[in-house]
Design a protein around this motif. Structure first.
Motif, mmCIF file in Angstrom:
data_model
loop_
_atom_site.group_PDB
_atom_site.id
_atom_site.type_symbol
_atom_site.label_atom_id
_atom_site.label_comp_id
_atom_site.label_asym_id
_atom_site.label_seq_id
_atom_site.Cartn_x
_atom_site.Cartn_y
_atom_site.Cartn_z
ATOM 1 N N LEU A 180 49.682 38.910 38.337
ATOM 2 C CA LEU A 180 49.588 37.780 39.263
ATOM 3 C C LEU A 180 50.597 36.700 38.903
ATOM 4 C CD1 LEU A 180 48.266 36.319 41.611
ATOM 5 C CD2 LEU A 180 46.505 35.479 40.022
ATOM 6 N N ASN A 222 53.701 35.437 41.205
ATOM 7 C CA ASN A 222 53.900 34.018 41.536
ATOM 8 C C ASN A 222 55.310 33.560 41.186
ATOM 9 O OD1 ASN A 222 51.254 33.763 42.446
ATOM 10 N ND2 ASN A 222 50.474 32.999 40.490
ATOM 11 N N TYR A 230 51.770 41.629 45.147
ATOM 12 C CA TYR A 230 50.494 41.048 45.589
ATOM 13 C C TYR A 230 49.619 42.116 46.255
ATOM 14 C CZ TYR A 230 51.972 36.152 44.863
ATOM 15 O OH TYR A 230 52.367 34.955 44.331
ATOM 16 N N GLN A 285 45.833 40.792 46.037
ATOM 17 C CA GLN A 285 45.819 39.336 46.165
ATOM 18 C C GLN A 285 46.303 38.965 47.570
ATOM 19 O OE1 GLN A 285 46.920 36.219 46.315
ATOM 20 N NE2 GLN A 285 45.467 35.245 44.957
#
Length: 395
Positions: free
Chosen positions: A261, A265, A294, A299
């Protein structure tokens, strides 16, 4: 003549005496300040352990005092117990207390610190609890509001009301010798979104200190987080090459420790930097790369942000139908999750897409959708949209 000493000097002199009662045998030419100091000291001598602890806690807070919740957290007691202690200090004229927050006179604030210093372990505990409450529990509420896409204004008001204590917690935590360096790194990371609004230049220095500290402690995730946060600071200051360097520095750390994650990002943020630098092919590549990651980790919010970035690029390239499809897909997700801020923001993007393609009626409809959401949640962005609509109508 012997010069008259200030009350603070008199207190220091009293602290050096074997007992406070020895201060009663001062010369006849005692000043008002001498007598005031003696009065404070005698009152302090009569305090029980609980009231002394409350007095010491206020001495470790910012000079402007602290709210009941903060004092309770520092003492490790329920708010009702903290209220009782603060009320007692007020009755003894050792604190000003209005039922919500307590404050010490500047002289008493300094005196409380002198008295507390006799037990360094207790002072360290008070300072740790102060940092944890004001730096993490209270200070982190703005970051939580952003993560949950809930109303940020309430969190900002709460933190701003205790600004001096939040600032003290941040500064004290990064002071060499602070007893909980892990806490120092954690609260710097979690307060960063707030300081982006209130003091971005100071945040740059704090993050750099936190990065050094995190690396020394072997806290790779926190180090990478702070490096990434520093990239955001550079973006805020329009220092885009520096921002790119920070994101590229954090990315391999996230990759090494398997923090997918965090890696996604960083890649997404690199895409945003490429846009700022007008490096659009690189931006598209980064957005697509982040979207893949993602998707792999499930996500969905990150996926929607990537689609928004890709839609912005499509709109810029006048691929209006492609842009519209991606915006609508993201809006549908935000509607189902109740993320009103993001939904309103994308209705504005849809309005720009319609306007740029020459569809004034659709642009007006989309601006109207955005306006109704901003008005419902009380956002100042409603004024911006109203101006956009007026400009649309003027043409």
């Amino acid at each position: 003549d012997t010069p008259r000493q200030r009350c603070a000097d008199a207190l220091a002199e009293l602290n050096a005496l074997p007992t406070v009662l020895d201060g009663l045998r001062l010369p006849v030419h005692n000043t008002v300040d001498d007598n005031a100091a003696l009065s404070f000291a005698l009152t302090y001598e009569q305090l029980d352990g609980e009231l002394r602890a409350a007095f010491h806690a206020l001495g470790q807070c910012a000079p402007g005092g602290a709210g009941v919740a903060g004092v309770a957290a520092m003492l490790g007691v329920a708010p009702a117990d903290a209220q009782s202690r603060l009320r007692a200090l007020a009755i003894l004229s050792l604190a000003a207390y209005d039922g919500r927050r307590a404050e010490l006179h500047p002289l008493l604030h300094a005196y409380a610190q002198v008295c507390a210093a006799q037990d360094s372990a207790a002072v360290a505990t008070l300072q740790e609890r102060h940092a944890n409450y004001y730096g993490r529990e209270l200070g982190g509420r703005y970051q939580q509001a952003i993560s949950q896409d809930s109303d940020r204004s309430e969190a900002l008001l709460e933190i701003d009301a205790e600004y001096d204590n939040v600032l003290l917690a941040q500064r004290r935590a990064l002071t060499p010798g602070f007893s909980q360096p892990v806490l120092a790194v954690d609260l710097t990371d979690e307060l960063s979104q707030y300081w982006l609004l209130r003091d971005v230049n100071a945040l740059r220095d704090w993050l750099q200190s936190a990065i050094v500290l995190a690396n020394r402690l072997g806290k790779k995730v926190r180090a990478a987080n702070c490096i990434q946060r520093l990239g955001v600071v550079h973006v805020q200051l329009a220092e885009y090459p520096d921002a790119r360097q920070r994101y590229e520095q954090a990315l391999p750390i996230y990759t090494e420790i398997g923090a997918r994650l965090g890696a996604a990002n960083c890649i997404l943020s690199l895409g945003d930097v490429h846009v700022r630098l007008a490096e659009y092919p690189d931006a598209r590549q980064r957005y697509e790369q982040a979207l893949t990651l993602y998707t792999a980790i499930g996500q969905v919010l990150g996926q929607m942000i990537c689609r928004r970035g890709l839609a912005d690029l499509a709109r810029q390239e006048q691929r209006f139908e492609a842009a519209r499809a991606m915006y609508l897909q993201a809006i549908e997700y935000y509607q189902t999750t109740g993320m009103a801020h993001n939904e309103a923001f994308l209705w504005q993007r849809l309005a720009y897409t319609a306007r740029d393609s020459g569809d004034t009626a659709e642009a007006r409809r989309c601006f109207g959708q955005a306006l109704s959401i901003w008005q419902r949640i009380g956002s100042p962005s409603a004024n911006e949209v109203s101006v956009e609509m007026a400009a649309l109508d003027s043409h």
